[in-house]
Design an enzyme around this catalytic site. Structure first.
Site, PDB file in Angstrom:
ATOM      1  N   TRP A   6       0.790  -1.223   0.000  1.00 16.36           N
ATOM      2  CA  TRP A   6       0.000   0.000   0.000  1.00 16.36           C
ATOM      3  C   TRP A   6       0.832   1.289   0.000  1.00 16.36           C
ATOM      4  O   TRP A   6       0.623   2.183  -0.823  1.00 16.36           O
ATOM      5  CB  TRP A   6      -0.990   0.009   1.165  1.00 16.36           C
ATOM      6  CG  TRP A   6      -1.878   1.217   1.129  1.00 16.36           C
ATOM      7  CD1 TRP A   6      -1.854   2.286   1.966  1.00 16.36           C
ATOM      8  CD2 TRP A   6      -2.906   1.482   0.161  1.00 16.36           C
ATOM      9  NE1 TRP A   6      -2.804   3.203   1.592  1.00 16.36           N
ATOM     10  CE2 TRP A   6      -3.457   2.731   0.484  1.00 16.36           C
ATOM     11  CE3 TRP A   6      -3.398   0.785  -0.943  1.00 16.36           C
ATOM     12  CZ2 TRP A   6      -4.490   3.298  -0.268  1.00 16.36           C
ATOM     13  CZ3 TRP A   6      -4.420   1.358  -1.695  1.00 16.36           C
ATOM     14  CH2 TRP A   6      -4.952   2.595  -1.341  1.00 16.36           C
ATOM     15  N   ASP A  41      -2.111  -5.320  -0.694  1.00  9.97           N
ATOM     16  CA  ASP A  41      -3.167  -4.526  -0.033  1.00  9.97           C
ATOM     17  C   ASP A  41      -4.324  -4.305  -1.008  1.00  9.97           C
ATOM     18  O   ASP A  41      -4.518  -5.085  -1.958  1.00  9.97           O
ATOM     19  CB  ASP A  41      -2.534  -3.221   0.483  1.00  9.97           C
ATOM     20  CG  ASP A  41      -3.249  -2.636   1.687  1.00  9.97           C
ATOM     21  OD1 ASP A  41      -4.317  -2.014   1.496  1.00  9.97           O
ATOM     22  OD2 ASP A  41      -2.752  -2.789   2.817  1.00  9.97           O
ATOM     23  N   ASP A  42      -5.070  -3.283  -0.805  1.00  6.29           N
ATOM     24  CA  ASP A  42      -6.282  -2.991  -1.589  1.00  6.29           C
ATOM     25  C   ASP A  42      -5.967  -2.960  -3.097  1.00  6.29           C
ATOM     26  O   ASP A  42      -4.846  -2.699  -3.496  1.00  6.29           O
ATOM     27  CB  ASP A  42      -6.836  -1.629  -1.140  1.00  6.29           C
ATOM     28  CG  ASP A  42      -8.330  -1.496  -1.412  1.00  6.29           C
ATOM     29  OD1 ASP A  42      -8.887  -2.331  -2.129  1.00  6.29           O
ATOM     30  OD2 ASP A  42      -8.925  -0.549  -0.866  1.00  6.29           O
ATOM     31  N   CYS A  91     -11.841  -0.034   0.768  1.00  2.00           N
ATOM     32  CA  CYS A  91     -11.768   1.431   0.844  1.00  2.00           C
ATOM     33  C   CYS A  91     -11.659   2.064  -0.540  1.00  2.00           C
ATOM     34  O   CYS A  91     -12.000   3.215  -0.728  1.00  2.00           O
ATOM     35  CB  CYS A  91     -10.577   1.854   1.709  1.00  2.00           C
ATOM     36  SG  CYS A  91     -10.773   1.290   3.411  1.00  2.00           S
ATOM     37  N   LYS A 117      -5.118  -9.130   5.788  1.00  2.00           N
ATOM     38  CA  LYS A 117      -5.363  -7.802   6.366  1.00  2.00           C
ATOM     39  C   LYS A 117      -6.825  -7.480   6.097  1.00  2.00           C
ATOM     40  O   LYS A 117      -7.273  -7.480   4.937  1.00  2.00           O
ATOM     41  CB  LYS A 117      -4.450  -6.759   5.721  1.00  2.00           C
ATOM     42  CG  LYS A 117      -4.794  -5.341   6.142  1.00  2.00           C
ATOM     43  CD  LYS A 117      -3.760  -4.354   5.668  1.00  2.00           C
ATOM     44  CE  LYS A 117      -4.235  -2.921   5.854  1.00  2.00           C
ATOM     45  NZ  LYS A 117      -3.239  -1.948   5.369  1.00  2.00           N
ATOM     46  N   ASP A 119      -9.825  -4.872   6.484  1.00  2.00           N
ATOM     47  CA  ASP A 119     -10.075  -3.437   6.661  1.00  2.00           C
ATOM     48  C   ASP A 119     -11.518  -3.176   7.117  1.00  2.00           C
ATOM     49  O   ASP A 119     -12.306  -4.102   7.308  1.00  2.00           O
ATOM     50  CB  ASP A 119      -9.761  -2.730   5.336  1.00  2.00           C
ATOM     51  CG  ASP A 119      -9.215  -1.327   5.516  1.00  2.00           C
ATOM     52  OD1 ASP A 119      -9.466  -0.717   6.568  1.00  2.00           O
ATOM     53  OD2 ASP A 119      -8.551  -0.841   4.583  1.00  2.00           O
ATOM     54  N   TRP A 154      -8.788   0.520  12.577  1.00  2.00           N
ATOM     55  CA  TRP A 154      -8.306   1.887  12.855  1.00  2.00           C
ATOM     56  C   TRP A 154      -8.467   2.303  14.318  1.00  2.00           C
ATOM     57  O   TRP A 154      -8.436   3.506  14.634  1.00  2.00           O
ATOM     58  CB  TRP A 154      -8.980   2.929  11.963  1.00  2.00           C
ATOM     59  CG  TRP A 154      -9.162   2.537  10.530  1.00  2.00           C
ATOM     60  CD1 TRP A 154      -8.214   2.023   9.699  1.00  2.00           C
ATOM     61  CD2 TRP A 154     -10.365   2.637   9.751  1.00  2.00           C
ATOM     62  NE1 TRP A 154      -8.745   1.787   8.452  1.00  2.00           N
ATOM     63  CE2 TRP A 154     -10.059   2.158   8.455  1.00  2.00           C
ATOM     64  CE3 TRP A 154     -11.655   3.086  10.026  1.00  2.00           C
ATOM     65  CZ2 TRP A 154     -11.020   2.121   7.438  1.00  2.00           C
ATOM     66  CZ3 TRP A 154     -12.594   3.047   9.003  1.00  2.00           C
ATOM     67  CH2 TRP A 154     -12.286   2.583   7.737  1.00  2.00           C
ATOM     68  N   ASP A 176      -4.482   5.878   9.438  1.00  2.00           N
ATOM     69  CA  ASP A 176      -3.280   5.596   8.646  1.00  2.00           C
ATOM     70  C   ASP A 176      -2.114   6.516   8.987  1.00  2.00           C
ATOM     71  O   ASP A 176      -2.285   7.726   9.176  1.00  2.00           O
ATOM     72  CB  ASP A 176      -3.589   5.791   7.157  1.00  2.00           C
ATOM     73  CG  ASP A 176      -4.558   4.749   6.637  1.00  2.00           C
ATOM     74  OD1 ASP A 176      -5.117   3.989   7.444  1.00  2.00           O
ATOM     75  OD2 ASP A 176      -4.740   4.707   5.411  1.00  2.00           O
TER      76      ASP A 176
HETATM   77  C1  GAL Z   1      -7.219   2.002   4.721  1.00  2.00           C
HETATM   78  C2  GAL Z   1      -6.190   1.236   5.518  1.00  2.00           C
HETATM   79  C3  GAL Z   1      -4.879   1.349   4.794  1.00  2.00           C
HETATM   80  C4  GAL Z   1      -5.020   0.766   3.396  1.00  2.00           C
HETATM   81  C5  GAL Z   1      -6.161   1.431   2.658  1.00  2.00           C
HETATM   82  C6  GAL Z   1      -6.469   0.747   1.343  1.00  2.00           C
HETATM   83  O1  GAL Z   1      -8.448   1.892   5.352  1.00  2.00           O
HETATM   84  O2  GAL Z   1      -6.106   1.771   6.812  1.00  2.00           O
HETATM   85  O3  GAL Z   1      -3.860   0.698   5.511  1.00  2.00           O
HETATM   86  O4  GAL Z   1      -5.242  -0.612   3.505  1.00  2.00           O
HETATM   87  O5  GAL Z   1      -7.337   1.434   3.416  1.00  2.00           O
HETATM   88  O6  GAL Z   1      -7.535   1.326   0.670  1.00  2.00           O
END
Ligand code: GAL
Length: 379
Positions: A6, A41-42, A91, A117, A119, A154, A176
């Site tokens: 990320w 990640d995302d 997200c 992970k 979220d 979070w 973050d």
């Molecule tokens: C946030 C998260 C980040 C990252 C991001 C991806 O909510 O805290 O670490 O994963 O989303 O969209």
């Protein structure tokens, strides 16, 4: 310990980036220093699920698919992680896992996923955090593969109070971390100094023990002017981390006993950065078997003293928060050092130099810098 896509690639991540990161972990020695998990990640998913509600890898960015990518990572002696969310969507608006936990957990296990992970984005459909995170915890426990469960809620609903009980191995405690020192703006994310302040204020060290970790977010180390690896031009608030800020950032994450996920592009990483990320004294503090979180012993606007009890003594950090170089001084009696007798060995975690003291610990510290000592009673 590992690498997560990320902070380096945000929503542009591709399978080539992930393969390059896996190769770099091996070539740079980071894997052998302990950085083991490669987490996507995302944004790895395609829009929309298949007919059975399963997630699909984005066919353009991950054309080989996730099982092949997991194999690639495993073949290098590393472990593989993926991301989803305890809501309708991630997200960044991709399909996520709320209500489909069993299906997705089985899918992850089939693909060879070792780390999830999870979220907190998307529609929660009226369900509270404990309920949503427990559903995935149960689904992961039911599959025939151990999968580290990283709760990314979070800190909104005090996950340190229930994360372990729903099967979590770590839980984010803040919003973050962004690659800057101080933002003064929660909406934007938190700077490194802001995260340390937040962790101090939360006062949740007692929630941490081996197997259940407070997570102050992934490392932004390297995402600064030394590496030019920030993904975007700094905004008005954001100013990338300097060398000394990178060092304080890394030192504090180790002092907190935090999960260490490198979040920088490792292709072409500098030797200085590798030296920091593989500092054996700091890594030993992070990985100490007691698994405790460091806590503040003294905080004032210009100087802070933090310490973390270790199996054979303690780590003590002297953090200069002022604008001038200064000497910061403390005594073992005012820290977590187990006091016994009147002689202690002290090792400077930056220089590796060692000496003895009767109890006084002091260092001359540059602005925003942190002296870190490993202190143990002489038997
Ligand atoms: C946030 C998260 C980040 C990252 C991001 C991806 O909510 O805290 O670490 O994963 O989303 O969209």
């Amino acid at each position: 310990m590992g690498w997560n896509s990320w902070n380096a690639h945000s929503c542009t991540v591709t399978e080539d980036d992930v393969r390059a990161a896996a190769d770099a972990l091996v070539e740079t020695g980071l894997r052998d220093a302990g950085y083991e998990y490669v987490v996507v990640d995302d944004c790895w998913m395609a829009d929309g699920t298949d007919g059975a509600g399963r997630l699909r890898a984005d066919p353009d960015d991950f054309p080989s698919g996730m099982a092949a990518l997991a194999d690639y990572v495993h073949d290098r002696g590393l472990r593989f992680g993926l991301y989803s969310s305890a809501g309708s969507h991630t997200c960044q608006g991709y399909p996520a896992s709320l209500g489909r936990e069993r299906t997705h957990a089985e899918q992850f296990a089939d693909w060879g996923v070792d780390y999830l992970k999870y979220d907190n984005c998307g529609d929660h459909r009226g369900r509270d955090a404990v309920d949503r995170y427990a559903a995935m915890g149960e689904a992961l426990a039911a599959v025939d593969r151990p999968i580290v469960y990283s709760i990314c809620e979070w800190g909104r609903s005090n996950p340190w109070e229930w994360g372990y009980n729903v099967g979590g191995h770590c839980w984010r405690v803040t919003d973050d971390a962004v690659a800057t020192w101080h933002t003064g703006d929660d909406e934007f994310g938190l700077g490194i100094a802001d995260i340390v302040d937040r962790v101090a204020a939360l006062d949740i060290a007692a929630a941490q023990a081996p197997g259940g970790w407070n997570d102050p977010d992934m490392l932004q180390v390297g995402n600064g002017p030394d590496s030019a690896q920030s993904q975007h031009e700094p905004t008005d608030i954001e100013r990338p981390l300097s060398t000394v800020e990178n060092r304080t950032h890394f030192a504090f994450w180790c002092l907190l006993g935090a999960p260490l996920f490198v979040g920088t592009d490792l292709t072409g990483v500098s030797d200085d950065l590798l030296d920091l990320l593989t500092n054996e004294h700091l890594l030993a503090i992070d990985q100490d078997p007691l698994g405790l979180q460091g806590t503040p012993d003294r905080r004032d606007p210009t100087a802070e003293v933090w310490s973390k009890r270790l199996a054979d003594g303690a780590a003590v950090a002297l953090w200069n928060r002022g604008a001038e170089e200064r000497e910061i001084r403390t005594h073992v009696d005012d820290t977590s050092v187990p006091t016994a007798g009147d002689r202690y060995t002290v090792r400077d975690c930056w220089s590796g130099e060692a000496w003895e003291t009767h109890g006084t610990l002091s260092g001359t510290v540059e602005p925003r810098g942190t002296a870190v000592f490993r202190v143990s009673p002489v038997q």
